[in-house]
Design an enzyme around this catalytic site. Structure first.
Site, mmCIF file in Angstrom:
data_model
loop_
_atom_site.group_PDB
_atom_site.id
_atom_site.type_symbol
_atom_site.label_atom_id
_atom_site.label_comp_id
_atom_site.label_asym_id
_atom_site.label_seq_id
_atom_site.Cartn_x
_atom_site.Cartn_y
_atom_site.Cartn_z
ATOM 1 N N THR A 1 0.776 -1.256 -0.027
ATOM 2 C CA THR A 1 -0.024 0.050 0.095
ATOM 3 C C THR A 1 0.840 1.111 0.169
ATOM 4 O O THR A 1 1.459 1.568 1.038
ATOM 5 C CB THR A 1 -1.043 -0.094 1.192
ATOM 6 N N LYS B 1 -7.579 1.063 -2.239
ATOM 7 C CA LYS B 1 -7.093 0.499 -0.888
ATOM 8 C C LYS B 1 -7.025 1.696 0.030
ATOM 9 O O LYS B 1 -7.387 1.614 1.237
ATOM 10 C CB LYS B 1 -5.707 -0.020 -1.035
#
Length: 303
Positions: free
Chosen positions: A94, A170
């Site tokens: 991420t 995300k």
């Protein structure tokens, strides 16, 4: 998380060689000596990301921050310096959307293929192979090829759009997650301080409109959910400092897109305070309950 993801991949490797690399030699040793590994799939240890890339047809990476991804892919002995034509790179980190897209494009320019596929589900999901992967890809073919690999580690593989779209999904998910965890902690603390039993209150949330993952799976109050990090001293799970990092990515994206970020800014400030506490920075982000109760002068124990 990466350890458990790798175990699922190796166990389903269909008798093909399985190659690993990690800067943490202890992690490599623990993995290669794991008694639960598939004996029919030989585990080889690469000497560098470039060495691994020269031997693999599919590469999965999971790294903490943007700088690590750039180093592993583009730095000295990085993946692009050993990658073969057609090799598929799946980055499940991420990171900043622009960095993710830049790295993917450089991998593609080197003759390989790339997708971004960040993860949701935490360590519990990694252990159980129930992760959700949010995928951004240049082509549908790249997504389908990645899906056959990702399904070995998770139960939901979603095509979000072009390169970088997985990262976008995300950070939006983690924005909501941070806010819902803070809200759950605040509501649980209020009810407990007013005399309600923590288990009773959680059961009401979990059968009512307040239900969310932060309440029914990772409840921040110790002993409410036996498998939650809070019951294990907030060990394991998703570290508070990583939540702060993700909220920083959210802030950057909001500025770039000129999107209002009211609760998100408050959440980032709260996790900045938590991350400045040496006793909480590496605890699961549900430790916000402990931070909240200590800030309010409460013990946070169940009545």
């Amino acid at each position: 998380m990466g350890y458990h993801m790798a175990k699922h991949l190796q166990s389903k490797a269909d008798n093909k060689p399985f190659i690993i690399y990690d800067v943490d030699k202890g992690a490599i040793s623990r993995f290669t000596n794991d008694s639960e590994l598939n004996a029919n799939s030989r585990v080889n240890v690469a000497s560098s990301p470039a060495d691994l890339a020269s031997k693999a047809s599919v590469i999965v990476t999971a790294l903490p921050e943007s700088s690590h991804v750039k180093s592993v892919y583009l730095g000295k002995d990085g993946i692009v310096h050993g990658i073969g034509s057609g090799t598929l790179c799946i980055d499940s980190s991420t990171i900043d959307i622009s960095v993710s897209t830049e790295v993917s494009k450089q991998v593609i320019a080197a003759g390989a293929r790339a997708v971004d596929a960040p993860i949701s589900g935490g360590i519990m999901g990694a252990k159980a192979a129930t992760l959700t992967f949010m995928v951004g890809s240049e082509t549908t073919g790249d997504f389908e090829r990645a899906r056959s690999c990702l399904e070995k580690m998770g139960k939901n593989v979603v095509h979000c759009g072009n390169l970088g779209a997985g990262q976008t999904a995300k950070i939006c998910n983690n924005l909501l997650l941070a806010i819902s965890m803070i809200g759950t902690a605040e509501a649980m603390n209020l009810g407990i301080r007013l005399g309600l039993d923590a288990g009773v209150l959680a059961s009401i949330f979990n059968t009512s409109s307040g239900r969310c993952w932060s309440s029914d799976t990772a409840n921040p109050v110790p002993d409410v959910i036996p498998t939650a990090p809070s019951t294990n001293g907030y060990a394991g799970g998703f570290k508070s400092r990583l939540m702060l990092k993700d909220l920083g990515l959210v802030s950057n994206a909001a500025k770039d897109s000129k999107s209002p970020l009211l609760l998100g800014s408050l959440a980032e400030n709260i996790y900045r305070h938590i991350s400045n506490n040496p006793e909480m920075v590496d605890k699961d982000f549900s430790v916000v309950y402990k931070w909240l109760t200590s800030t309010a002068g409460s013990s946070g124990s169940k009545s």
